[in-house]
Write a protein that holds these residues in place. Structure first.
Motif, mmCIF file in Angstrom:
data_model
loop_
_atom_site.group_PDB
_atom_site.id
_atom_site.type_symbol
_atom_site.label_atom_id
_atom_site.label_comp_id
_atom_site.label_asym_id
_atom_site.label_seq_id
_atom_site.Cartn_x
_atom_site.Cartn_y
_atom_site.Cartn_z
ATOM 1 N N VAL A 42 0.842 -1.200 0.000
ATOM 2 C CA VAL A 42 0.000 0.000 0.000
ATOM 3 C C VAL A 42 0.875 1.248 0.000
ATOM 4 O O VAL A 42 1.812 1.365 0.789
ATOM 5 C CB VAL A 42 -0.932 0.004 1.226
ATOM 6 C CG1 VAL A 42 -1.657 1.343 1.361
ATOM 7 C CG2 VAL A 42 -1.936 -1.131 1.121
ATOM 8 N N GLN A 43 0.548 2.181 -0.896
ATOM 9 C CA GLN A 43 1.304 3.431 -1.001
ATOM 10 C C GLN A 43 0.371 4.633 -0.936
ATOM 11 O O GLN A 43 -0.824 4.532 -1.187
ATOM 12 C CB GLN A 43 2.067 3.491 -2.324
ATOM 13 C CG GLN A 43 3.032 2.354 -2.559
ATOM 14 C CD GLN A 43 3.983 2.629 -3.699
ATOM 15 O OE1 GLN A 43 4.380 3.769 -3.946
ATOM 16 N NE2 GLN A 43 4.364 1.574 -4.400
ATOM 17 N N SER A 44 0.959 5.792 -0.630
ATOM 18 C CA SER A 44 0.264 7.065 -0.744
ATOM 19 C C SER A 44 1.324 8.151 -0.936
ATOM 20 O O SER A 44 2.512 7.853 -1.076
ATOM 21 C CB SER A 44 -0.599 7.353 0.476
ATOM 22 O OG SER A 44 -1.364 8.532 0.275
ATOM 23 N N GLY A 67 -0.614 2.443 8.252
ATOM 24 C CA GLY A 67 -0.468 1.310 7.343
ATOM 25 C C GLY A 67 0.060 1.609 5.967
ATOM 26 O O GLY A 67 0.160 0.704 5.143
ATOM 27 N N CYS A 68 0.415 2.861 5.676
ATOM 28 C CA CYS A 68 1.027 3.184 4.381
ATOM 29 C C CYS A 68 2.469 2.691 4.409
ATOM 30 O O CYS A 68 3.274 3.157 5.203
ATOM 31 C CB CYS A 68 0.982 4.689 4.128
ATOM 32 S SG CYS A 68 1.686 5.179 2.546
ATOM 33 N N GLU A 290 -6.875 7.808 2.014
ATOM 34 C CA GLU A 290 -6.641 6.816 0.957
ATOM 35 C C GLU A 290 -6.368 5.421 1.517
ATOM 36 O O GLU A 290 -6.743 4.411 0.904
ATOM 37 C CB GLU A 290 -5.459 7.254 0.091
ATOM 38 C CG GLU A 290 -5.686 8.565 -0.638
ATOM 39 C CD GLU A 290 -4.480 9.022 -1.429
ATOM 40 O OE1 GLU A 290 -4.588 10.065 -2.111
ATOM 41 O OE2 GLU A 290 -3.421 8.351 -1.381
ATOM 42 N N ILE A 291 -5.720 5.360 2.673
ATOM 43 C CA ILE A 291 -5.248 4.074 3.191
ATOM 44 C C ILE A 291 -6.390 3.112 3.520
ATOM 45 O O ILE A 291 -6.337 1.939 3.148
ATOM 46 C CB ILE A 291 -4.339 4.285 4.420
ATOM 47 C CG1 ILE A 291 -3.220 5.297 4.095
ATOM 48 C CG2 ILE A 291 -3.745 2.956 4.877
ATOM 49 C CD1 ILE A 291 -2.398 4.942 2.865
ATOM 50 N N PRO A 292 -7.464 3.553 4.201
ATOM 51 C CA PRO A 292 -8.561 2.611 4.468
ATOM 52 C C PRO A 292 -9.180 2.038 3.194
ATOM 53 O O PRO A 292 -9.612 0.883 3.182
ATOM 54 C CB PRO A 292 -9.569 3.460 5.255
ATOM 55 C CG PRO A 292 -8.768 4.557 5.858
ATOM 56 C CD PRO A 292 -7.700 4.857 4.859
ATOM 57 N N LEU A 298 -8.178 -4.667 -0.690
ATOM 58 C CA LEU A 298 -7.376 -5.880 -0.504
ATOM 59 C C LEU A 298 -8.093 -6.904 0.367
ATOM 60 O O LEU A 298 -8.045 -8.106 0.105
ATOM 61 C CB LEU A 298 -6.024 -5.517 0.109
ATOM 62 C CG LEU A 298 -5.127 -4.631 -0.760
ATOM 63 C CD1 LEU A 298 -3.865 -4.239 -0.002
ATOM 64 C CD2 LEU A 298 -4.767 -5.330 -2.060
ATOM 65 N N GLN A 299 -8.788 -6.430 1.395
ATOM 66 C CA GLN A 299 -9.520 -7.349 2.271
ATOM 67 C C GLN A 299 -10.690 -7.986 1.526
ATOM 68 O O GLN A 299 -10.949 -9.187 1.655
ATOM 69 C CB GLN A 299 -10.030 -6.600 3.510
ATOM 70 C CG GLN A 299 -10.924 -7.440 4.402
ATOM 71 C CD GLN A 299 -10.339 -7.710 5.770
ATOM 72 O OE1 GLN A 299 -9.216 -7.349 6.057
ATOM 73 N NE2 GLN A 299 -11.122 -8.332 6.611
#
Length: 406
Positions: A42-44, A67-68, A290-292, A298-299
């Motif tokens: 995961v990126q931002s 989580g990024c 963006e992260i959630p 993905l989930q």
């Protein structure tokens, strides 16, 4: 910091929980690996001015804590490149050596060479790295013109490639549909073919210099173009014996619900086809938003387990309690947990069958009471008002409970 689990595996051979991913070469970016058999990364990107060192450090930390895994920073000038050196140093001193990507545009060789000393990966845009001034009255491109520009690209890109190769760092060749070079537009039009050929031109230069620590992205604001470009890129790489990992994203997706739907449609579709090794959801909102969305995509596909998966029926006339209210209560009590499947079902008709894969079930069987399940087995029946508390007790008794962080 968010704890990430490995990809989800099937609990039953007839019920696969993962998609078969295209095998790609692993590319190391700091302490994160993109591709190979590693989970989708995961990126931002922060939106602070890189010259604001303290603000940029805070922004990178905020993203990384939720989580990024890789953070991109824009570098439009040499001054910004020098500031990024300070940013990384402060991160190492005050927090962690977060994997950083420098975003370089517009005739960026000097900037790229400088910033390559300070980050883990450099992102370049083939349409802008060597800028070609358009000619409004052009009717053809001669071979001599092609050769001249190709030689200029080689001369401009080679020093960066050699620097990254010698440092063991990575490059992202990031093609944008809206910024193709004049040659590509003239030859292929504003098409996925032009995007793919633009990427291949730069890949070939890298390979000629024995550099393969490369990630490819082909982004567009139109989902259909993004899908077509990435599928064609995979086809061409397969034909050419290439296996570079792909970074997925719908660029300039906008904000709100529609921006999330656009991103999910593009990214999720390709991931379901086994395409994609790292993702970014590009929203016109704070980067933390963006992260959630990334983790939800993905989930939903079973590619990462970072939160509770809730199964809940849509409610109907058979429902024996306020399903929306109860689901909210269950979610509020358990959403901090990781990797559980919890089902909230309104009646006995579909409940046990529809929640067969859940770890725990909360089912309305009779008016005023709740049946709690562990897997397919009914464990106890309790008064409705005690249902959530008893569910927590059941999870605790199995050793799967953790206290929420305050």
């Amino acid at each position: 910091m968010l704890t990430l689990n490995a990809p989800v595996h099937a609990s039953h051979p007839d019920l696969p929980m993962t998609f078969s991913r295209r095998r790609t070469r692993p590319v190391v970016v700091g302490n994160v690996t993109i591709g190979g058999e590693h989970p989708v990364v995961v990126q931002s990107m922060i939106n602070e001015d890189t010259l604001d060192v303290a603000g940029s450090v805070r922004a990178i930390q905020r993203l990384h804590r939720i989580g990024c895994e890789i953070v991109r920073v824009t570098v439009p000038s040499l001054a910004h490149a020098h500031a990024l050196a300070d940013i990384r140093q402060k991160l190492q001193q005050q927090y962690l050596d977060v994997p950083l990507v420098a975003d370089v545009h517009h005739n960026g060789m000097k900037i790229a060479l400088e910033v390559a000393k300070h980050v883990h990966k450099v992102r370049i845009n083939p349409g802008l790295y060597v800028f070609e001034k358009p000619k409004d009255n052009r009717t053809e491109y001669t071979q001599a013109e092609f050769d001249e520009i190709a030689a200029k690209i080689q001369a401009t890109l080679a020093p960066l490639v050699i620097s990254l190769r010698e440092q063991g760092k990575a490059m992202r060749i990031g093609v944008n549909h809206g910024s193709l070079s004049e040659r590509m537009l003239f030859t292929y039009g504003d098409t996925p073919e032009g995007m793919v050929e633009s990427a291949l031109e730069f890949i070939r230069i890298c390979e000629s210099l024995d550099f393969r620590n490369i990630v490819i992205s082909l982004k567009a604001s139109r989902v259909s173009v993004m899908l077509a470009a990435n599928r064609l890129m995979v086809k061409r790489m397969d034909e050419l014996g290439m296996n570079y990992p792909l970074h997925l994203g719908v660029t300039e997706a906008g904000d709100g619900e529609y921006g999330r739907i656009k991103s999910t449609t593009g990214i999720g579709t390709l991931l379901a086809e086994g395409i994609g090794d790292t993702i970014r959801v590009s929203l016109t909102e704070a980067p933390e938003k963006e992260i959630p969305v990334c983790y939800s995509i993905l989930q939903a596909l079973g590619l990462r387990r970072t939160m509770v998966e809730y199964v809940a029926c849509p409610s109907c006339g058979r429902t024996l309690f306020n399903l929306e209210e109860v689901l909210h209560k269950v979610r509020s009590a358990t959403s901090h947990l990781t990797g559980l499947n919890i089902a909230v079902m309104g009646c006995i008709v579909n409940g046990p069958g529809e929640m067969a894969d859940a770890d725990y079930g909360y089912v309305g069987k009779t008016p005023g009471s709740i049946s709690l399940y562990r897997g397919k087995a009914e464990i106890k029946r309790v008064p409705e008002q005690e249902g959530v508390a008893e569910l927590i007790k059941l999870i605790k008794s199995d050793g799967r409970w953790v206290e929420p962080q305050v």
